[in-house]
Design an enzyme around this catalytic site. Structure first.
Site, short mmCIF file in Angstrom:
data_model
loop_
_atom_site.label_atom_id
_atom_site.label_comp_id
_atom_site.label_asym_id
_atom_site.label_seq_id
_atom_site.Cartn_x
_atom_site.Cartn_y
_atom_site.Cartn_z
N GLY A 159 0.84 -1.19 0.00
CA GLY A 159 0.00 0.00 0.00
C GLY A 159 0.87 1.24 0.00
O GLY A 159 0.69 2.16 0.78
N HIS A 160 1.87 1.21 -0.88
CA HIS A 160 2.75 2.36 -1.01
C HIS A 160 3.55 2.27 -2.32
O HIS A 160 3.57 1.22 -2.97
CB HIS A 160 3.70 2.47 0.19
#
Ligand code: TYD
Length: 134
Positions: free
Chosen positions: A50-51
């Site tokens: 998630g990055h």
């Protein structure tokens, strides 16, 4: 960075009747590495990643078990890859959004990274990633 720059690489495998040995040497990767970390004991249903990274590049290897990597570039190009072989690595260049999920029981994700840990290199909001200008 475009989604087509994400690619799988074969990691050399040396087989004999005592088992297999795989090795990642510097010439296998398009970057020199400064850090190794690994994800393990991931509960079923958990979500990691998630990055995106501003500069850092990474190689991901499923040392054991399997998991799914969902990738996205700034222009909406997408890819989804299941990693489940210790002799197969996923090269993720900088500025690619990644999410890891569907970890099997006992899965281990090894990450070979081009840099040491620096929180300033992370973009942890998908909206900021899409609007990020370099
Ligand atoms: P995080 O980047 O959220 O993990 P993932 O992307 O795999 O889901 O990292 C979790 C925590 O660990 C966060 O507080 C930052 C810290 N961390 C370090 O201290 N050093 C590291 O090398 C990494 C990768 C994370």
């Amino acid at each position: 960075m475009k989604i087509n720059n994400v690619r799988l690489i074969d990691i050399p495998k040396i087989e004999d009747n005592r088992g297999n040995l795989s090795v990642v040497e510097k010439d296998l990767l398009p970057f020199s590495f400064k850090r190794i970390y690994y994800l393990y004991d991931v509960p079923s249903g958990a979500y990691r990643g998630g990055h995106a990274h501003i500069k850092q590049e990474e190689l991901l290897i499923a040392l054991s078990g399997s998991f799914t990597v969902k990738l996205q570039d700034k222009n909406g190009g997408k890819k989804q890859i299941i990693l489940n072989k210790p002799n197969c690595g996923l090269l993720i260049p900088n500025l690619i959004w990644r999410e890891l999920e569907d970890f099997s029981s006992g899965a281990v994700c090894l990450v070979v990274a081009s840099d040491v840990y620096e929180e300033e290199d992370y973009i942890r909001s998908l909206k900021k990633f899409i609007n990020h200008n370099i």
